[in-house]
Design an enzyme around this catalytic site. Structure first.
Site, short mmCIF file in Angstrom:
data_model
loop_
_atom_site.label_atom_id
_atom_site.label_comp_id
_atom_site.label_asym_id
_atom_site.label_seq_id
_atom_site.Cartn_x
_atom_site.Cartn_y
_atom_site.Cartn_z
CB THR A 60 -0.89 0.08 1.28
OG1 THR A 60 -0.03 0.07 2.43
CG2 THR A 60 -1.88 -1.06 1.36
CB ILE A 61 0.66 4.69 -1.31
CG1 ILE A 61 1.24 6.05 -0.90
CG2 ILE A 61 -0.81 4.80 -1.66
CD1 ILE A 61 1.20 7.10 -2.04
CB SER A 62 1.89 4.82 4.39
OG SER A 62 2.76 3.72 4.34
CG HIS A 67 3.53 9.03 3.56
ND1 HIS A 67 2.72 8.90 2.46
CD2 HIS A 67 4.22 7.87 3.66
CE1 HIS A 67 2.91 7.70 1.92
NE2 HIS A 67 3.81 7.07 2.62
CB SER A 91 3.91 4.65 -4.31
OG SER A 91 4.27 5.50 -3.21
CG ASP A 148 15.81 -8.67 2.06
OD1 ASP A 148 15.12 -7.83 2.70
OD2 ASP A 148 15.92 -9.86 2.40
N GLY A 149 15.45 -4.93 1.61
CA GLY A 149 15.72 -3.78 2.47
C GLY A 149 16.08 -4.15 3.90
CB THR A 227 7.73 -10.25 4.54
OG1 THR A 227 7.75 -11.66 4.47
CG2 THR A 227 6.99 -9.71 3.33
CD GLN A 232 5.26 -7.50 -0.41
OE1 GLN A 232 6.26 -7.40 0.30
NE2 GLN A 232 4.81 -6.50 -1.14
#
Ligand code: SAH
Length: 238
Positions: A60-62, A67, A91, A148-149, A227, A232
């Protein structure tokens, strides 16, 4: 209240977040005013709703108020010449915000967005270009990478600010190490982030000039989990 910040236009959304006390500084207000959320959502008719919105792939875009909260939290750490890391960049919206905050500081510090779903990385670049940021991508002031962040992005470390846009199971040493002295990290942490359940809280992690790290739990939230990409994708049905 935060969820009441919905506006009919981007300007109205920003003004509502200012009136609600969510946006306090002119630096954050300007970055939000310059970054039209419509470029970053799938459902344009809902661009200025103060709510998260699906961007596909279980992401999702938060919500705008989250933000705003993140940008205000990191504001003093987004400084000229220091790199910013945006983990789970989705996004591309937060990368644009952080770039504009850095630019306002008068410098061209770099923003790196890391996202593990390749299609979202490509989409975020298209969004940023639609938002007029093609030159910044070409010149490397904004770099959107696929990876992978959870491991951060050591190539451009240390970072003056690290924003994590998905709930991590814990505050990993890899990310703390990549934070610069005087830097700050904004990270949602869930005890059960892998399964996407459990209570989630924003933690602010600060490293002082001597390298001493302080962690502070600030508020309860609801983010998608940080994750692995295959997991995902397996959850994504829409
Ligand atoms: N700041 C983004 C947040 C998107 S939601 C926005 O508002 O648009 C969280 C994002 O984190 C998703 O796009 C998801 O694909 C990504 N993500 C989840 N786990 C990740 C991981 N291990 N590495 C990189 N990105 C991850």
């Amino acid at each position: 209240m935060a969820w009441r910040s919905t506006g009919a236009t981007n300007a109205e959304l920003v003004a509502n977040m200012q009136s609600a006390g969510l946006i306090k500084s002119s630096c954050v207000a300007q970055a939000f005013a310059q970054t039209d959320r419509a470029h970053y959502v799938k459902e344009h008719s809902r661009a200025y709703e103060d709510a998260p919105s699906s961007i596909g792939y279980s992401a999702t875009i938060s919500a705008p108020h989250m933000h705003a909260y993140a940008a205000e939290s990191l504001q003093s750490s987004i400084r000229q010449g220091k790199a910013v890391l945006d983990i789970g960049s989705g996004s591309g919206y937060t990368a644009a915000i952080f770039h504009r905050m850095l630019e306002r500081e008068g410098g061209h510090g770099k923003v790196v967005g890391i996202e593990h779903i390749r299609e979202l990385v490509e989409q975020s670049k298209r969004n940023l270009k639609a938002d007029g940021l093609a030159p910044q991508l070409e010149q490397g002031h904004i770099q959107m990478v696929c990876g992978d962040g959870r491991l951060g992005w050591p190539e451009d470390a240390p970072y003056g600010a690290i924003h994590v846009g998905a709930a991590a199971p814990n505050i990993t040493e890899a990310l703390v190490q990549q934070l610069d002295k005087g830097g700050k990290m904004f990270i949602p942490v869930s005890e059960d982030a892998v399964l996407g359940r459990g209570d989630q809280y924003i933690w602010e992690v600060e490293k002082d000039e001597q390298g001493v790290v302080r962690k502070r739990k600030v508020m309860g939230v609801m983010y998608v989990p940080l994750t692995d990409a295959e997991r995902q994708r397996s959850l994504y049905t829409i």
